[in-house]
Motif scaffolding. Structure first.
Motif, mmCIF file in Angstrom:
data_model
loop_
_atom_site.group_PDB
_atom_site.id
_atom_site.type_symbol
_atom_site.label_atom_id
_atom_site.label_comp_id
_atom_site.label_asym_id
_atom_site.label_seq_id
_atom_site.Cartn_x
_atom_site.Cartn_y
_atom_site.Cartn_z
ATOM 1 N N PHE A 1 4.601 13.806 2.917
ATOM 2 C CA PHE A 1 5.371 12.692 2.787
ATOM 3 C C PHE A 1 4.587 11.494 2.036
ATOM 4 O O PHE A 1 3.364 11.431 2.091
ATOM 5 C CB PHE A 1 5.454 11.979 4.331
ATOM 6 C CG PHE A 1 6.601 13.355 4.939
ATOM 7 C CD1 PHE A 1 5.827 14.150 5.986
ATOM 8 C CD2 PHE A 1 7.798 13.014 4.801
ATOM 9 C CE1 PHE A 1 6.729 15.033 6.516
ATOM 10 C CE2 PHE A 1 8.607 13.992 5.802
ATOM 11 C CZ PHE A 1 8.093 14.763 6.364
ATOM 12 N N MET B 1 1.007 15.213 11.895
ATOM 13 C CA MET B 1 0.796 14.172 10.767
ATOM 14 C C MET B 1 -0.534 13.713 10.219
ATOM 15 O O MET B 1 -1.255 13.215 10.960
ATOM 16 C CB MET B 1 1.719 12.934 10.810
ATOM 17 C CG MET B 1 3.158 13.364 11.086
ATOM 18 S SD MET B 1 3.994 13.811 9.632
ATOM 19 C CE MET B 1 4.109 12.167 8.705
ATOM 20 N N ASN C 1 4.653 -5.777 7.853
ATOM 21 C CA ASN C 1 4.025 -4.421 7.330
ATOM 22 C C ASN C 1 4.503 -3.315 8.030
ATOM 23 O O ASN C 1 3.429 -2.384 8.389
ATOM 24 C CB ASN C 1 2.334 -4.642 7.833
ATOM 25 C CG ASN C 1 1.739 -6.117 7.240
ATOM 26 O OD1 ASN C 1 0.690 -6.262 7.535
ATOM 27 N ND2 ASN C 1 2.544 -6.595 6.312
ATOM 28 N N LYS C 2 5.789 -3.077 8.124
ATOM 29 C CA LYS C 2 6.152 -1.764 8.709
ATOM 30 C C LYS C 2 5.844 -0.637 7.538
ATOM 31 O O LYS C 2 6.007 -0.920 6.395
ATOM 32 C CB LYS C 2 7.767 -1.937 9.075
ATOM 33 C CG LYS C 2 8.634 -1.762 7.956
ATOM 34 C CD LYS C 2 9.898 -1.906 8.592
ATOM 35 C CE LYS C 2 11.184 -1.895 7.406
ATOM 36 N NZ LYS C 2 12.395 -1.932 8.102
ATOM 37 N N LEU C 3 5.683 0.445 8.213
ATOM 38 C CA LEU C 3 5.433 1.710 7.474
ATOM 39 C C LEU C 3 6.745 2.471 7.146
ATOM 40 O O LEU C 3 7.257 3.042 8.108
ATOM 41 C CB LEU C 3 4.433 2.410 8.163
ATOM 42 C CG LEU C 3 3.798 3.548 7.330
ATOM 43 C CD1 LEU C 3 3.167 3.254 6.122
ATOM 44 C CD2 LEU C 3 2.790 4.399 8.352
ATOM 45 N N THR C 4 7.128 2.855 5.901
ATOM 46 C CA THR C 4 8.370 3.701 5.748
ATOM 47 C C THR C 4 8.077 4.663 4.875
ATOM 48 O O THR C 4 7.187 4.738 4.090
ATOM 49 C CB THR C 4 9.267 2.530 4.917
ATOM 50 O OG1 THR C 4 9.525 1.363 5.425
ATOM 51 C CG2 THR C 4 10.676 3.391 4.524
ATOM 52 N N PHE C 5 8.764 6.107 5.315
ATOM 53 C CA PHE C 5 8.385 7.122 4.628
ATOM 54 C C PHE C 5 9.472 7.557 3.707
ATOM 55 O O PHE C 5 10.597 7.208 3.978
ATOM 56 C CB PHE C 5 8.261 8.297 5.782
ATOM 57 C CG PHE C 5 6.962 8.122 6.547
ATOM 58 C CD1 PHE C 5 6.742 7.209 7.360
ATOM 59 C CD2 PHE C 5 5.984 9.050 6.174
ATOM 60 C CE1 PHE C 5 5.267 7.093 8.136
ATOM 61 C CE2 PHE C 5 4.880 9.121 6.710
ATOM 62 C CZ PHE C 5 4.200 7.943 7.493
ATOM 63 N N GLY D 1 0.810 -1.173 -0.068
ATOM 64 C CA GLY D 1 -0.075 -0.001 0.035
ATOM 65 C C GLY D 1 1.001 1.190 0.171
ATOM 66 O O GLY D 1 1.896 1.247 0.639
ATOM 67 N N GLN E 1 1.995 17.438 6.536
ATOM 68 C CA GLN E 1 2.187 17.779 7.915
ATOM 69 C C GLN E 1 2.549 19.389 7.808
ATOM 70 O O GLN E 1 3.336 20.051 7.276
ATOM 71 C CB GLN E 1 3.965 17.456 8.217
ATOM 72 C CG GLN E 1 4.234 17.667 9.680
ATOM 73 C CD GLN E 1 5.488 17.281 10.291
ATOM 74 O OE1 GLN E 1 6.276 16.950 9.190
ATOM 75 N NE2 GLN E 1 5.759 16.675 11.475
ATOM 76 N N TYR F 1 0.845 11.495 3.398
ATOM 77 C CA TYR F 1 0.583 12.395 4.531
ATOM 78 C C TYR F 1 0.947 13.704 4.396
ATOM 79 O O TYR F 1 2.094 14.165 3.614
ATOM 80 C CB TYR F 1 1.251 11.780 5.852
ATOM 81 C CG TYR F 1 0.879 10.269 6.292
ATOM 82 C CD1 TYR F 1 1.085 9.361 5.678
ATOM 83 C CD2 TYR F 1 0.034 10.443 7.334
ATOM 84 C CE1 TYR F 1 0.590 8.115 6.148
ATOM 85 C CE2 TYR F 1 -0.368 9.344 7.994
ATOM 86 C CZ TYR F 1 -0.308 7.962 7.427
ATOM 87 O OH TYR F 1 -0.508 6.833 7.695
ATOM 88 N N ARG G 1 3.669 0.613 2.777
ATOM 89 C CA ARG G 1 3.686 -0.574 3.697
ATOM 90 C C ARG G 1 3.558 -1.944 2.981
ATOM 91 O O ARG G 1 2.510 -1.942 2.006
ATOM 92 C CB ARG G 1 2.443 -0.397 4.578
ATOM 93 C CG ARG G 1 2.383 -0.989 5.705
ATOM 94 C CD ARG G 1 1.197 -0.504 6.804
ATOM 95 N NE ARG G 1 1.382 -1.454 8.147
ATOM 96 C CZ ARG G 1 0.195 -1.386 9.059
ATOM 97 N NH1 ARG G 1 -0.632 -0.627 8.677
ATOM 98 N NH2 ARG G 1 0.504 -2.039 10.074
ATOM 99 N N PHE H 1 0.837 5.532 0.921
ATOM 100 C CA PHE H 1 0.055 6.431 1.406
ATOM 101 C C PHE H 1 0.816 8.008 1.320
ATOM 102 O O PHE H 1 1.911 8.014 1.001
ATOM 103 C CB PHE H 1 0.137 6.067 3.011
ATOM 104 C CG PHE H 1 0.080 4.546 3.381
ATOM 105 C CD1 PHE H 1 0.577 3.631 3.074
ATOM 106 C CD2 PHE H 1 -1.629 4.530 3.909
ATOM 107 C CE1 PHE H 1 0.240 2.357 3.446
ATOM 108 C CE2 PHE H 1 -2.131 3.199 4.007
ATOM 109 C CZ PHE H 1 -1.161 2.080 3.799
ATOM 110 N N PHE I 1 -3.322 11.858 7.673
ATOM 111 C CA PHE I 1 -3.475 10.941 6.580
ATOM 112 C C PHE I 1 -4.306 11.727 5.571
ATOM 113 O O PHE I 1 -5.425 12.182 5.571
ATOM 114 C CB PHE I 1 -3.955 9.883 6.911
ATOM 115 C CG PHE I 1 -4.552 8.759 6.009
ATOM 116 C CD1 PHE I 1 -5.745 8.665 5.934
ATOM 117 C CD2 PHE I 1 -3.412 8.168 5.010
ATOM 118 C CE1 PHE I 1 -6.379 7.924 4.968
ATOM 119 C CE2 PHE I 1 -4.001 7.313 4.135
ATOM 120 C CZ PHE I 1 -5.367 7.076 4.136
#
Lengths: 116, 119
Positions: A91, A45, A102-106, A33, A39, A37, A95, A35, A47
């Motif tokens: 950003f 932050m 399923n960690k979320l990386t930016f 997925g 800021q 965001y 994921r 995403f 979504f």
């Protein structure tokens, strides 16, 4: 490993015009997925929108739309009819199904300044 | 729902002191993330929990940093001893999904952050 790249550190846009923020990604995950965001200067932050790797249509949420090109591994955010309140950092994030549970990386972010 | 709650919002401490940041995730969420944000390094993932278990702590800078999640409604990030280079905004975020399930499309909700200054 998964990686998100945002090549535009900052950009100006005229109020009421559209702006495209670039995001490219790299992953070996077949399912993932994407995403976006926002800021603002206040620091929270927020979504905005997401796109699934198997979604056939580009995601849209109000003035936000995601230009998803899977073969090119890009997921650009388009903001239509820019408003002064759109001035913020944006950003892109990913994921993946297999990436460390399923960690979320930016990505590094893009700063947008809307001019009146 | 009150959202993700972090405390304190601001923390100023002297070098060498212990600092503990706290996070209460959204009820029902089973994934929790700690991020650090600085101008130089951007938004870095420090550690990620799923169902209270640390899944990925590869982003934890060094042994001075530790994180715990004793139950589904509480997590802490501790720095001992703190150093000036630890000054940053620390975010906690929670979401559904994780652990290799199909819920990987779930967005993460962020707390307001803790602004840490080490002098």
């Amino acid at each position: 490993a998964q990686k998100i790249t945002q090549t535009q550190p900052g950009m100006f846009v005229q109020e009421k015009e559209a702006v495209t923020l670039d995001c490219t990604y790299d992953t070996s995950d077949p399912s993932y997925g994407l995403f976006w965001y926002k800021q603002p200067s206040s620091g929270e932050m927020i979504f905005l929108i997401y796109q699934g790797s198997y979604d056939q249509q580009n995601a849209t949420e109000g003035r936000y739309s995601l230009n998803f090109q899977k073969a090119r591994k890009s997921a650009n955010l388009v903001i239509s009819a820019s408003q002064l309140g759109d001035s913020a950092m944006y950003f892109c994030a990913m994921r993946g199904l297999k990436a460390a549970g399923n960690k979320l990386t930016f990505g590094g972010g893009t700063r947008v300044l809307v001019k009146p | 729902d009150a959202g993700v709650i972090q405390s304190p919002r601001h923390e100023v401490t002297e070098m060498g002191q212990e600092v503990t940041l706290r996070c209460k995730p959204i009820s029902g969420h089973n994934s929790l993330f700690w991020y650090r944000q600085t101008m130089m390094r951007g938004l870095e993932l420090l550690i990620y929990f799923n169902n209270n278990v640390p899944i990925d702590d590869s982003g934890m800078p060094e042994d001075r940093f530790s994180a715990k999640m004793p139950n589904a409604s509480f997590s802490t990030l501790k720095i001992q001893p703190s150093e000036p280079r630890d000054s940053a905004v620390y975010f906690c975020a929670s979401s559904l999904g994780g652990g290799g399930t199909g819920e990987y499309l779930a967005e993460a909700f962020f707390g307001q952050g803790t602004r840490l200054t080490v002098v």
